[in-house]
Design a protein around this motif. Structure first.
Motif, PDB file in Angstrom:
ATOM      1  N   GLN A  87       0.837  -1.206   0.000  1.00 49.30           N
ATOM      2  CA  GLN A  87       0.000   0.000   0.000  1.00 49.30           C
ATOM      3  C   GLN A  87       0.869   1.251   0.000  1.00 49.30           C
ATOM      4  O   GLN A  87       0.460   2.292   0.524  1.00 49.30           O
ATOM      5  N   ARG A  93       3.965  11.641  -5.758  1.00 45.91           N
ATOM      6  CA  ARG A  93       3.297  11.443  -7.060  1.00 45.91           C
ATOM      7  C   ARG A  93       2.399  12.631  -7.388  1.00 45.91           C
ATOM      8  O   ARG A  93       2.020  12.827  -8.543  1.00 45.91           O
ATOM      9  N   SER A 116      -4.939   4.156  -0.474  1.00 43.26           N
ATOM     10  CA  SER A 116      -4.084   3.789   0.672  1.00 43.26           C
ATOM     11  C   SER A 116      -4.449   4.679   1.865  1.00 43.26           C
ATOM     12  O   SER A 116      -5.580   4.635   2.343  1.00 43.26           O
ATOM     13  N   ASP A 166     -10.512   2.548  -0.837  1.00 42.67           N
ATOM     14  CA  ASP A 166      -9.453   1.539  -0.825  1.00 42.67           C
ATOM     15  C   ASP A 166     -10.017   0.248  -0.234  1.00 42.67           C
ATOM     16  O   ASP A 166     -10.906   0.285   0.617  1.00 42.67           O
ATOM     17  N   ASN A 168      -8.452  -1.454   1.758  1.00 45.73           N
ATOM     18  CA  ASN A 168      -8.003  -1.399   3.148  1.00 45.73           C
ATOM     19  C   ASN A 168      -7.469  -0.001   3.454  1.00 45.73           C
ATOM     20  O   ASN A 168      -6.264   0.219   3.437  1.00 45.73           O
ATOM     21  N   ASP A 214     -14.239  -1.882  -2.874  1.00 47.72           N
ATOM     22  CA  ASP A 214     -13.613  -2.120  -4.167  1.00 47.72           C
ATOM     23  C   ASP A 214     -13.912  -0.928  -5.084  1.00 47.72           C
ATOM     24  O   ASP A 214     -15.051  -0.456  -5.147  1.00 47.72           O
ATOM     25  N   THR A 237      -3.182   6.231  -8.957  1.00 53.28           N
ATOM     26  CA  THR A 237      -1.777   6.024  -9.277  1.00 53.28           C
ATOM     27  C   THR A 237      -1.330   4.708  -8.654  1.00 53.28           C
ATOM     28  O   THR A 237      -1.629   4.430  -7.495  1.00 53.28           O
ATOM     29  N   VAL A 239      -2.284   1.632  -9.008  1.00 50.59           N
ATOM     30  CA  VAL A 239      -3.368   0.783  -8.500  1.00 50.59           C
ATOM     31  C   VAL A 239      -3.719  -0.326  -9.495  1.00 50.59           C
ATOM     32  O   VAL A 239      -4.009  -1.463  -9.095  1.00 50.59           O
ATOM     33  N   TYR A 242      -2.925  -4.122  -9.324  1.00 52.71           N
ATOM     34  CA  TYR A 242      -3.558  -4.972  -8.307  1.00 52.71           C
ATOM     35  C   TYR A 242      -4.918  -5.493  -8.769  1.00 52.71           C
ATOM     36  O   TYR A 242      -5.603  -6.183  -8.022  1.00 52.71           O
TER      37      TYR A 242
HETATM   38  C1  LIG Z   1       0.552   0.762  -4.364  1.00 55.08           C
HETATM   39  S1  LIG Z   1      -0.804   1.442  -3.481  1.00 55.08           S
HETATM   40  C2  LIG Z   1      -0.903   3.044  -4.202  1.00 55.08           C
HETATM   41  C3  LIG Z   1      -1.485   4.061  -3.256  1.00 55.08           C
HETATM   42  C4  LIG Z   1      -1.617   5.481  -3.818  1.00 55.08           C
HETATM   43  N1  LIG Z   1      -2.493   5.494  -4.960  1.00 55.08           N
HETATM   44  C5  LIG Z   1      -0.290   6.074  -4.184  1.00 55.08           C
HETATM   45  O1  LIG Z   1       0.028   6.131  -5.387  1.00 55.08           O
HETATM   46  O2  LIG Z   1       0.460   6.482  -3.310  1.00 55.08           O
HETATM   47  C6  LIG Z   1      -2.200   0.604  -4.209  1.00 55.08           C
HETATM   48  C7  LIG Z   1      -3.471   0.749  -3.374  1.00 55.08           C
HETATM   49  O3  LIG Z   1      -4.581   0.274  -4.136  1.00 55.08           O
HETATM   50  C8  LIG Z   1      -5.447  -0.416  -3.267  1.00 55.08           C
HETATM   51  N2  LIG Z   1      -6.281  -1.315  -4.081  1.00 55.08           N
HETATM   52  C9  LIG Z   1      -5.888  -2.385  -4.783  1.00 55.08           C
HETATM   53  N3  LIG Z   1      -6.935  -2.961  -5.407  1.00 55.08           N
HETATM   54  C10 LIG Z   1      -8.027  -2.217  -5.108  1.00 55.08           C
HETATM   55  C11 LIG Z   1      -9.408  -2.299  -5.428  1.00 55.08           C
HETATM   56  N4  LIG Z   1      -9.876  -3.286  -6.209  1.00 55.08           N
HETATM   57  N5  LIG Z   1     -10.253  -1.375  -4.934  1.00 55.08           N
HETATM   58  C12 LIG Z   1      -9.789  -0.390  -4.122  1.00 55.08           C
HETATM   59  N6  LIG Z   1      -8.482  -0.268  -3.770  1.00 55.08           N
HETATM   60  C13 LIG Z   1      -7.613  -1.166  -4.247  1.00 55.08           C
HETATM   61  C14 LIG Z   1      -4.512  -1.124  -2.311  1.00 55.08           C
HETATM   62  O4  LIG Z   1      -5.172  -1.507  -1.118  1.00 55.08           O
HETATM   63  C15 LIG Z   1      -3.445  -0.059  -2.086  1.00 55.08           C
HETATM   64  O5  LIG Z   1      -3.743   0.753  -0.979  1.00 55.08           O
END
Ligand SMILES: C[S@@+](CC[C@H](N)C(=O)[O-])C[C@H]1O[C@@H](n2cnc3c(N)ncnc32)[C@H](O)[C@@H]1O
Length: 310
Positions: A87, A93, A116, A166, A168, A214, A237, A239, A242
């Motif tokens: 996360q 960014r 996040s 998010d 989480n 989600d 960004t 995201v 995942y």
């Molecule tokens: C690598 S972090 C990036 C956080 C932030 N966007 C940044 O660039 O600093 C990816 C985030 O996407 C969230 N995430 C992943 N799949 C997701 C989904 N299906 N719905 C909502 N959030 C999601 C994860 O929990 C995580 O907090």
């Protein structure tokens, strides 16, 4: 070399060179590879393993010390990897997002999907240092190298409403959440750690609303909630990696239909619907900054550079 070994080797070679000794060691170590391979697929990520080891106080420099820690503490490493996820919240960014946001008439209502802890929801509260252009508070400003005709703004945007979603959400007032965010910052990049500490301090004064859920389920409802008098921007960004391909396609179709702007800062391979004017560099990771389907620039993965398209 099997797929998992190749994935680790690639991560150290292209994305995170400071972990290269470890990723090469893992790629050649069948015992460690089989521990990782027994984890569910989304938990096999190199970054998650290294953050878990750091979170537990383990060594992440020389491979012999690292691998013996992983073997001896595998139950704790595994439990940490299962309980947490990548996360990484990189407020810098915002330096890549800012010129794109400033192309839009304000005031802005920001919706960040995959937020996040929501640190990127505050592009109006940080300082920036671009070549020949300084904006916002300069102590600890985010430095961003720029090439190409980037429309660097001369003022910060007005943000009147902000919300994140998010799976989480992390709360910047929770020391355990912040400790995990710190473990996710690569140890050879102290400037990123300093950025994190500053952004956490800024956001803790006025924490955002973060919805647990989600993105595909939540985004349309949040757009409908946004104030009518503001320009609504859904952004994300780092995201899309995942999401499964089907989830990404569903999200892109939703975004094309919603009455709002859509700003993406994601790896080019995760946005196959975008036609880039140039191929991305092969020797380093970049994001493609894309506004409403129009590619604007390649951005450094942590907001450290912008290469604006002509
Ligand atoms: C690598 S972090 C990036 C956080 C932030 N966007 C940044 O660039 O600093 C990816 C985030 O996407 C969230 N995430 C992943 N799949 C997701 C989904 N299906 N719905 C909502 N959030 C999601 C994860 O929990 C995580 O907090």
């Amino acid at each position: 070399m099997n797929d998992l070994a190749r994935r680790y080797e690639l991560f150290g070679r292209v994305e995170a060179p400071g972990y290269r000794e470890l990723t090469e060691g893992i790629a050649a170590d069948p015992a460690i590879l089989s521990l990782i391979a027994a984890l569910p697929a989304p938990k096999q990520q190199p970054n998650l393993l290294f953050a878990a080891v750091r979170f537990l106080g383990g060594p992440v420099t020389a491979y012999p010390a690292f691998s013996s820690f992983v073997r001896q503490s595998w139950d704790a490493v595994r439990a940490t990897m299962l309980a947490r996820s990548t996360q990484t919240n990189e407020a810098a960014r915002c330096a890549a997002l800012l010129p794109a946001l400033c192309l839009l008439d304000g005031p802005l209502a920001l919706i960040e999907v995959g937020a996040s802890a929501g640190l990127c929801l505050y592009p109006d509260r940080y300082g920036y240092r671009y070549p020949g252009r300084e904006l916002g508070p300069q102590e600890g400003a985010f430095t961003c190298e720029v090439t190409g005709p980037a429309p660097l703004p001369d003022r910060l945007p007005e943000v009147v409403w902000r919300v994140g979603v998010d799976l989480n959400p992390l709360d910047v007032r929770d020391p355990d959440a912040v400790a995990w965010l710190r473990a996710l910052v690569w140890p050879w990049q102290p400037e990123r750690l300093a950025n994190l500490e500053r952004a956490v301090a800024v956001v803790a004064q006025d924490p955002p609303r973060l919805v647990r859920g989600d993105l595909n389920e939540c985004v349309a409802g949040l757009v409908a909630e946004a104030p009518e008098e503001a320009t609504v921007v859904v952004f994300h960004t780092a995201v899309l990696p995942y999401l499964s391909e089907a989830e990404r396609e569903r999200f892109a179709a939703t975004m094309r239909a919603l009455p709002c702007h859509w700003l993406a800062n994601e790896g080019p391979a995760r946005q196959p619907w975008v036609r880039l004017p140039y191929p991305p560099p092969a020797d380093r990771a970049v994001m493609a900054l894309v506004l409403d389907g129009r590619p604007l620039a390649f951005a450094g993965p942590h907001g450290q550079s912008l290469s604006w398209f002509a």
